[in-house]
Design a protein around this motif. Structure first.
Motif, PDB file in Angstrom:
ATOM      1  N   VAL A 273       0.518  -1.578   0.200  1.00 51.94           N
ATOM      2  CA  VAL A 273      -0.001  -0.349   0.331  1.00 51.94           C
ATOM      3  C   VAL A 273       0.932   1.475  -0.310  1.00 51.94           C
ATOM      4  N   ASP A 274       0.631   2.095  -0.896  1.00 49.43           N
ATOM      5  CA  ASP A 274       1.421   3.008  -0.505  1.00 49.43           C
ATOM      6  C   ASP A 274       0.166   4.366   0.057  1.00 49.43           C
ATOM      7  N   LEU A 275       0.814   4.887   1.534  1.00 47.69           N
ATOM      8  CA  LEU A 275       0.110   6.158   2.065  1.00 47.69           C
ATOM      9  C   LEU A 275       0.506   7.240   1.576  1.00 47.69           C
ATOM     10  N   SER A 276       1.459   8.008   0.824  1.00 45.65           N
ATOM     11  CA  SER A 276       2.331   8.907   0.533  1.00 45.65           C
ATOM     12  C   SER A 276       1.987   8.913  -0.421  1.00 45.65           C
TER      13      SER A 276
ATOM     14  N   LEU B 126      12.665   0.873  -0.645  1.00 43.01           N
ATOM     15  CA  LEU B 126      12.290   1.048   0.634  1.00 43.01           C
ATOM     16  C   LEU B 126      11.408  -0.366   0.676  1.00 43.01           C
ATOM     17  N   VAL B 127      10.195  -0.778   0.040  1.00 43.26           N
ATOM     18  CA  VAL B 127      10.079  -1.667   0.340  1.00 43.26           C
ATOM     19  C   VAL B 127       9.772  -3.180  -0.698  1.00 43.26           C
ATOM     20  N   GLY B 128      10.384  -2.744  -2.035  1.00 41.39           N
ATOM     21  CA  GLY B 128      10.890  -4.366  -2.572  1.00 41.39           C
ATOM     22  C   GLY B 128      12.049  -4.739  -2.658  1.00 41.39           C
TER      23      GLY B 128
ATOM     24  N   VAL C  92       4.811   0.325   6.545  1.00 46.41           N
ATOM     25  CA  VAL C  92       5.313   2.321   7.424  1.00 46.41           C
ATOM     26  C   VAL C  92       6.359   3.042   6.605  1.00 46.41           C
ATOM     27  N   ALA C  93       7.003   1.967   5.628  1.00 44.53           N
ATOM     28  CA  ALA C  93       7.574   2.693   4.638  1.00 44.53           C
ATOM     29  C   ALA C  93       6.795   3.915   3.862  1.00 44.53           C
ATOM     30  N   THR C  94       5.676   3.946   3.799  1.00 44.20           N
ATOM     31  CA  THR C  94       4.688   5.034   3.177  1.00 44.20           C
ATOM     32  C   THR C  94       4.453   5.706   3.698  1.00 44.20           C
ATOM     33  N   LEU C  95       4.263   5.765   5.452  1.00 39.61           N
ATOM     34  CA  LEU C  95       4.198   6.339   6.485  1.00 39.61           C
ATOM     35  C   LEU C  95       4.728   7.187   6.771  1.00 39.61           C
ATOM     36  N   GLY C  96       6.239   6.736   6.362  1.00 35.04           N
ATOM     37  CA  GLY C  96       7.274   7.641   7.033  1.00 35.04           C
ATOM     38  C   GLY C  96       7.476   8.313   5.761  1.00 35.04           C
ATOM     39  N   THR C  97       7.081   8.080   4.536  1.00 36.90           N
ATOM     40  CA  THR C  97       7.444   9.142   3.311  1.00 36.90           C
ATOM     41  C   THR C  97       6.446  10.002   2.924  1.00 36.90           C
TER      42      THR C  97
END
Length: 368
Positions: free
Chosen positions: A103-106, A151-153, A161-166
């Motif tokens: 998922v991409d939250l950014s 970050l993810v792949g 976690v990664a896209t929440l940070g970005t």
């Protein structure tokens, strides 16, 4: 769920083969009884899901139009298309990521960053050609997507976690670059702003752009090995690796394309609304995820179509407009959208379990 994901389920199930042979297995022979029957079953479920959204849209417009005929007027329908175009664009990109179990939250922060960046270039350097600015925003979005993809792949950081940070990092960069500045419509060229209001054959240009992107990505997801492999990764990542699929590269590519589409959505936002600052699209990532899930894309990956996601975006935008016409309180609108999201997740899980059970029964009958 739809045809491509069923095909890759059969293709990625047999581990230890080369990528070429895995790709050949992604389309089972028509004579395979259980495989062919299972594929037809899943395709039928996909049509039911998307048909259900169409029926819901028809009911929504019918009821709201009966209460307030103005809701079916040309200007109202045009506004709904414009409002849903940006979310639909983002939902198409988000689908590529979600089908891989990520998922991409950014995306909202990418939209904000590219919208403000493009608006500043147009305001401060009016001689720069508009196509160059659009291309620059798309490339900036792709760069943000590449960061998420690595970050993810590659680094194997959980996508949440990664896209929440970005999300916060990109928004922070946006605020730092903006420095409290706001770019107004008067600062940007009229030729650029007209992109947000221009119509072609009576349809808003932004909606047509979203439609072209939708059809192109939908065709690639269904017909190209690249798209089929995304479904295989979401269905069973370990089996996809053993089947020879380059999982890391495909996941990174999905994030890059998603970021590029978010960059294009940023351009659309600036052209549509004119006034741009560092807070553009704040919180819109939840609307995008809601559209994707309501559109039938499984949050656990492996199934769903971009067409369903776009219909989900149209449905949510239409509901928001209808509730405003019916003078429903804003808090109630939020509650209704939340209830729709929960219902979509529950329905998706129920359908997934029923399809899995039906496939098992077919295989058992074939084995006998």
């Amino acid at each position: 769920m739809s045809g491509p994901e069923t095909e890759v389920l059969h293709g990625a199930g047999d581990a230890g083969k080369t990528g070429e042979r895995a790709a050949q297995r992604q389309t089972p022979a028509p004579a395979a009884g259980a495989s062919g029957g299972g594929r037809r079953l899943v395709e039928r479920v996909a049509r039911v899901r998307e048909l259900g959204i169409v029926v819901a849209l028809a009911a929504l417009f019918g009821v709201t139009g009966a209460v307030n005929p103005g809701f079916l007027g040309f200007d109202s329908l045009r506004d709904i298309l414009l409002n849903s175009a940006i979310i639909a664009m983002l939902a198409v990109g988000q689908t590529l990521v979600v089908v891989t179990r990520n998922v991409d939250l950014s995306v909202s922060s990418v939209v904000g960053l590219t919208a403000f960046g493009g608006a500043v270039i147009l305001a401060d350097h009016p001689g720069v050609p508009i196509p160059v600015v659009i291309a620059g925003c798309v490339l900036l979005g792709a760069l943000c997507g590449a960061i998420n993809g690595v970050l993810v792949g590659v680094a194997k950081v959980p996508a949440l976690v990664a896209t929440l940070g970005t999300l916060y990092a990109f928004r922070g960069i946006d605020f730092a670059v903006a420095g409290g500045r706001q770019v107004n419509a008067a600062d940007m060229p009229e030729a650029f702003l007209s992109l947000g209001s221009r119509s072609v054959l009576g349809l808003p240009l932004l909606a047509l752009v979203a439609l072209v992107v939708l059809l192109a990505v939908g065709w690639m997801m269904r017909n190209l090995p690249w798209g089929r492999e995304l479904y295989a990764i979401g269905s069973n990542p370990d089996a996809a690796v053993l089947a020879g699929i380059q999982v890391r590269r495909r996941v990174v590519t999905a994030f890059v394309v998603n970021g590029a589409l978010a960059g294009l959505a940023g351009v659309m936002w600036a052209a549509r609304f004119g006034t741009v600052d560092a807070t553009v699209a704040t919180g819109k990532e939840l609307d995008v995820i809601a559209a994707v899930v309501v559109g039938g894309v499984a949050i656990f990956g492996g199934s769903g179509t971009v067409y369903g996601a776009a219909l989900g975006a149209l449905l949510l935008s239409s509901i928001t407009s209808a509730l405003a016409v019916l003078r429903v309180d804003a808090l109630a609108q939020t509650a209704i959208n939340g209830a729709l999201l929960i219902a979509a997740i529950v329905l998706d899980r129920v359908l997934a379990l029923r399809v899995a059970a039906a496939l098992r029964r077919r295989r058992f009958r074939d084995a006998r």
